[in-house]
Design a protein around this motif. Structure first.
Motif, PDB file in Angstrom:
ATOM      1  N   ALA A  89       5.542   3.457   2.046  1.00  0.00           N
ATOM      2  CA  ALA A  89       4.949   2.206   1.574  1.00  0.00           C
ATOM      3  C   ALA A  89       4.997   1.153   2.666  1.00  0.00           C
ATOM      4  N   ARG A  90       3.996   0.306   2.628  1.00  0.00           N
ATOM      5  CA  ARG A  90       3.977  -0.899   3.458  1.00  0.00           C
ATOM      6  C   ARG A  90       4.041  -2.066   2.494  1.00  0.00           C
ATOM      7  N   LEU A  91       5.066  -2.914   2.634  1.00  0.00           N
ATOM      8  CA  LEU A  91       5.335  -3.953   1.647  1.00  0.00           C
ATOM      9  C   LEU A  91       5.498  -5.302   2.336  1.00  0.00           C
ATOM     10  N   GLU A  92       4.865  -6.325   1.768  1.00  0.00           N
ATOM     11  CA  GLU A  92       4.996  -7.675   2.298  1.00  0.00           C
ATOM     12  C   GLU A  92       5.326  -8.641   1.162  1.00  0.00           C
ATOM     13  N   LEU A  93       6.336  -9.454   1.375  1.00  0.00           N
ATOM     14  CA  LEU A  93       6.725 -10.487   0.415  1.00  0.00           C
ATOM     15  C   LEU A  93       6.177 -11.829   0.911  1.00  0.00           C
ATOM     16  N   HIS A  94       5.159 -12.341   0.229  1.00  0.00           N
ATOM     17  CA  HIS A  94       4.552 -13.605   0.648  1.00  0.00           C
ATOM     18  C   HIS A  94       5.434 -14.793   0.262  1.00  0.00           C
ATOM     19  N   ASP A  95       5.815 -14.865  -0.995  1.00  0.00           N
ATOM     20  CA  ASP A  95       6.683 -15.942  -1.462  1.00  0.00           C
ATOM     21  C   ASP A  95       7.143 -15.603  -2.875  1.00  0.00           C
ATOM     22  N   TRP A  96       7.926 -16.467  -3.449  1.00  0.00           N
ATOM     23  CA  TRP A  96       8.378 -16.269  -4.825  1.00  0.00           C
ATOM     24  C   TRP A  96       8.739 -17.609  -5.443  1.00  0.00           C
ATOM     25  N   SER A  97       8.857 -17.604  -6.770  1.00  0.00           N
ATOM     26  CA  SER A  97       9.256 -18.797  -7.518  1.00  0.00           C
ATOM     27  C   SER A  97      10.092 -18.362  -8.709  1.00  0.00           C
ATOM     28  N   GLU A  98      10.871 -19.284  -9.225  1.00  0.00           N
ATOM     29  CA  GLU A  98      11.706 -18.958 -10.380  1.00  0.00           C
ATOM     30  C   GLU A  98      10.852 -18.814 -11.636  1.00  0.00           C
ATOM     31  N   GLU A  99      11.293 -17.940 -12.509  1.00  0.00           N
ATOM     32  CA  GLU A  99      10.591 -17.775 -13.789  1.00  0.00           C
ATOM     33  C   GLU A  99      10.762 -19.051 -14.616  1.00  0.00           C
ATOM     34  N   PRO A 100       9.673 -19.605 -15.141  1.00  0.00           N
ATOM     35  CA  PRO A 100       9.795 -20.840 -15.923  1.00  0.00           C
ATOM     36  C   PRO A 100      10.441 -20.573 -17.281  1.00  0.00           C
ATOM     37  N   GLU A 101      10.972 -21.606 -17.885  1.00  0.00           N
ATOM     38  CA  GLU A 101      11.518 -21.482 -19.238  1.00  0.00           C
ATOM     39  C   GLU A 101      10.380 -21.119 -20.195  1.00  0.00           C
ATOM     40  N   HIS A 102      10.647 -20.130 -21.039  1.00  0.00           N
ATOM     41  CA  HIS A 102       9.587 -19.654 -21.932  1.00  0.00           C
ATOM     42  C   HIS A 102       9.078 -20.747 -22.869  1.00  0.00           C
ATOM     43  N   GLU A 103      10.001 -21.644 -23.257  1.00  0.00           N
ATOM     44  CA  GLU A 103       9.615 -22.698 -24.200  1.00  0.00           C
ATOM     45  C   GLU A 103       8.568 -23.639 -23.614  1.00  0.00           C
ATOM     46  N   THR A 104       8.459 -23.669 -22.286  1.00  0.00           N
ATOM     47  CA  THR A 104       7.504 -24.576 -21.653  1.00  0.00           C
ATOM     48  C   THR A 104       6.116 -23.967 -21.503  1.00  0.00           C
ATOM     49  N   LEU A 105       5.980 -22.690 -21.782  1.00  0.00           N
ATOM     50  CA  LEU A 105       4.710 -22.005 -21.579  1.00  0.00           C
ATOM     51  C   LEU A 105       3.825 -22.113 -22.817  1.00  0.00           C
ATOM     52  N   PRO A 106       2.530 -22.259 -22.631  1.00  0.00           N
ATOM     53  CA  PRO A 106       1.618 -22.241 -23.782  1.00  0.00           C
ATOM     54  C   PRO A 106       1.581 -20.851 -24.403  1.00  0.00           C
ATOM     55  N   ILE A 107       1.172 -20.796 -25.660  1.00  0.00           N
ATOM     56  CA  ILE A 107       1.182 -19.536 -26.395  1.00  0.00           C
ATOM     57  C   ILE A 107       0.301 -18.493 -25.726  1.00  0.00           C
ATOM     58  N   ALA A 108      -0.855 -18.912 -25.210  1.00  0.00           N
ATOM     59  CA  ALA A 108      -1.767 -17.958 -24.577  1.00  0.00           C
ATOM     60  C   ALA A 108      -1.106 -17.276 -23.382  1.00  0.00           C
ATOM     61  N   GLU A 109      -0.348 -18.033 -22.599  1.00  0.00           N
ATOM     62  CA  GLU A 109       0.321 -17.448 -21.442  1.00  0.00           C
ATOM     63  C   GLU A 109       1.458 -16.533 -21.876  1.00  0.00           C
ATOM     64  N   ARG A 110       2.143 -16.902 -22.931  1.00  0.00           N
ATOM     65  CA  ARG A 110       3.188 -16.018 -23.466  1.00  0.00           C
ATOM     66  C   ARG A 110       2.598 -14.684 -23.910  1.00  0.00           C
ATOM     67  N   MET A 111       1.469 -14.760 -24.579  1.00  0.00           N
ATOM     68  CA  MET A 111       0.807 -13.539 -25.034  1.00  0.00           C
ATOM     69  C   MET A 111       0.438 -12.651 -23.857  1.00  0.00           C
TER      70      MET A 111
ATOM     71  N   GLU B 117       0.854  -1.185   0.000  1.00  0.00           N
ATOM     72  CA  GLU B 117       0.000   0.000   0.000  1.00  0.00           C
ATOM     73  C   GLU B 117       0.889   1.232   0.000  1.00  0.00           C
ATOM     74  N   LEU B 118       0.423   2.276  -0.652  1.00  0.00           N
ATOM     75  CA  LEU B 118       1.200   3.496  -0.807  1.00  0.00           C
ATOM     76  C   LEU B 118       0.426   4.699  -0.288  1.00  0.00           C
ATOM     77  N   LYS B 119       1.171   5.613   0.310  1.00  0.00           N
ATOM     78  CA  LYS B 119       0.601   6.904   0.694  1.00  0.00           C
ATOM     79  C   LYS B 119       1.701   7.954   0.655  1.00  0.00           C
ATOM     80  N   ILE B 120       1.306   9.211   0.674  1.00  0.00           N
ATOM     81  CA  ILE B 120       2.268  10.309   0.612  1.00  0.00           C
ATOM     82  C   ILE B 120       2.860  10.529   2.002  1.00  0.00           C
ATOM     83  N   ARG B 121       4.183  10.564   2.080  1.00  0.00           N
ATOM     84  CA  ARG B 121       4.829  10.781   3.376  1.00  0.00           C
ATOM     85  C   ARG B 121       4.533  12.182   3.876  1.00  0.00           C
ATOM     86  N   GLY B 122       4.071  12.258   5.106  1.00  0.00           N
ATOM     87  CA  GLY B 122       3.749  13.558   5.686  1.00  0.00           C
ATOM     88  C   GLY B 122       2.429  14.127   5.211  1.00  0.00           C
ATOM     89  N   GLY B 123       1.662  13.348   4.457  1.00  0.00           N
ATOM     90  CA  GLY B 123       0.383  13.833   3.957  1.00  0.00           C
ATOM     91  C   GLY B 123      -0.750  13.529   4.920  1.00  0.00           C
TER      92      GLY B 123
END
Length: 399
Positions: free
Chosen positions: A174-196, A86-92
């Motif tokens: 800002a208030r920032l929370e990192l829930h989790d993450w994963s590596e970007e998959p190889e593009h060749e493995t993605l279907p065309i619709a997801e690439r688009m 979430e974002l807000k103006i500092r001092g606002g």
């Protein structure tokens, strides 16, 4: 962006980046040093204090909830991070003007504000923190005004800003929370619709940065879009000799057309950044598949003009005007190129006359005396004659 450029850009949404010098690599180096220094601190000292992340005071971080540091793992560039912020103006007034929950972003792609993007590289899974972000890592010198596009990633339609004016000197909190993450998959493995989907959202975010005058950040997004839109082994064939696309599936055709849009937009950003050779390569790729693409022809003319290749620029401008005869931007570009060609021809004629001796250089005396000079010489001759007569009479009187 000029008005004539906007006219063609709006008709279709719209190299290498190694030759663009950016501050991003410098910031990443600073972050790496900060990460190394942070790991040496005792855990109890990492909370309840503001950390100067970059050492310049431009990005301050305070941990609200420590993350999982058991394995010492943090996300890296291009990882897919699931975050809330979430974002807000500092001092606002303290009002939150932007709030996103469990949104997925590609780290390092600047799909969110740079301050958030940079801070994520120093966070652990489950960590929550407060940030104070300087304008340069927020909305920059351009700021943000009510009614302008916020450029929210993942939104299918633009979302307009409705908060107070954010000026060039406005800091954000800002208030920032990192829930989790994963590596970007190889593009060749993605279907065309997801690439688009991924390619289109990167292009849209690149357009947002370009519209804010951040050409280099736009190029980064366009390059990332091209990475995922590449389909070298999926059935896209070379164009036919006539320039028409070879028969292929509708999905692959749409993928290639989206890729060409990205190349077109990247050429505009590279032109703005002054990287002319890379920009010319980008439009050449478009024109190899779509020789009558008016936007690519128009930009090719602008690029060639910037490179001083005026005759080639005129040819491209004529082709753009023929491809889009009703477009005001294409007509204006053609008129500009024609005027430049006229001036060039005039200069060449003058140089040729001087080199061939058919025109007297400036500063040389006229071959034919003027009337004023003839009158002056006549008076002098008369005075000389009178003086001679007087001298002769004087001598005769003396004898």
């Amino acid at each position: 962006m000029s008005e004539e450029d906007n006219a063609l850009v709006n008709q279709s949404e719209s190299s290498s980046f190694e030759d663009l010098a950016t501050a991003h690599e410098i910031e990443e180096a600073k972050l790496a040093e900060a990460a190394a220094a942070e790991t040496e601190k005792p855990i109890e000292n990492k909370t309840d204090e503001w950390q100067d992340v970059l050492g310049s005071g431009a990005l301050l971080k305070k941990i609200l909830k420590p993350g999982d540091e058991s394995e010492g793992l943090r996300p890296h560039r291009s990882d897919i991070c699931r975050i809330s912020y979430e974002l807000k103006i500092r001092g606002g007034s303290g009002d939150i003007f932007e709030k996103r929950d469990h949104v997925k972003i590609y780290l390092g792609d600047n799909e969110i504000l740079q301050g958030l993007d940079l801070a994520l590289t120093l966070m652990y899974k489950g960590e929550e923190c407060l940030l104070q972000i300087a304008p340069r890592f927020a909305y920059g010198d351009v700021g943000l005004k009510p009614g302008e596009n916020q450029g929210l990633v993942g939104e299918s339609t633009p979302v307009n800003y409705e908060g107070p004016v954010i000026g060039p000197e406005t800091w954000l909190e800002a208030r920032l929370e990192l829930h989790d993450w994963s590596e970007e998959p190889e593009h060749e493995t993605l279907p065309i619709a997801e690439r688009m989907e991924i390619g289109t959202r990167r292009r849209a975010r690149g357009n947002w940065w370009y519209g804010r005058g951040e050409a280099q950040l736009a190029v980064q997004l366009y390059r990332r879009a091209l990475d995922v839109l590449d389909e070298a082994e999926g059935g896209i064939t070379e164009p036919t000799p006539t320039g028409e696309l070879a028969p292929t599936s509708d999905e692959l055709r749409a993928l290639l057309e989206e890729r060409l849009r990205v190349h077109n937009n990247m050429a505009a950003a590279q032109l703005k950044a002054g990287v002319y050779e890379a920009a010319l390569q980008a439009v050449t790729r478009v024109l190899s598949c779509q020789p009558q693409n008016a936007k690519a022809l128009y930009r090719k003319s602008r690029i060639l003009s910037a490179m001083g290749r005026n005759s080639e620029a005129l040819d491209a401008a004529r082709a753009a005007a023929a491809a889009a005869p009703d477009d005001a931007g294409a007509r204006k570009e053609l008129h500009r190129c024609e005027q430049r060609a006229t001036r060039d021809r005039s200069v060449e004629r003058r140089l040729a006359k001087r080199m061939l001796g058919t025109q007297a250089p400036k500063g040389t005396p006229d071959k034919k005396p003027s009337k004023a000079k003839m009158l002056m010489w006549g008076l002098l001759s008369l005075l000389v004659g009178v003086a001679s007569v007087l001298v002769y009479r004087y001598k005769m009187q003396g004898h």
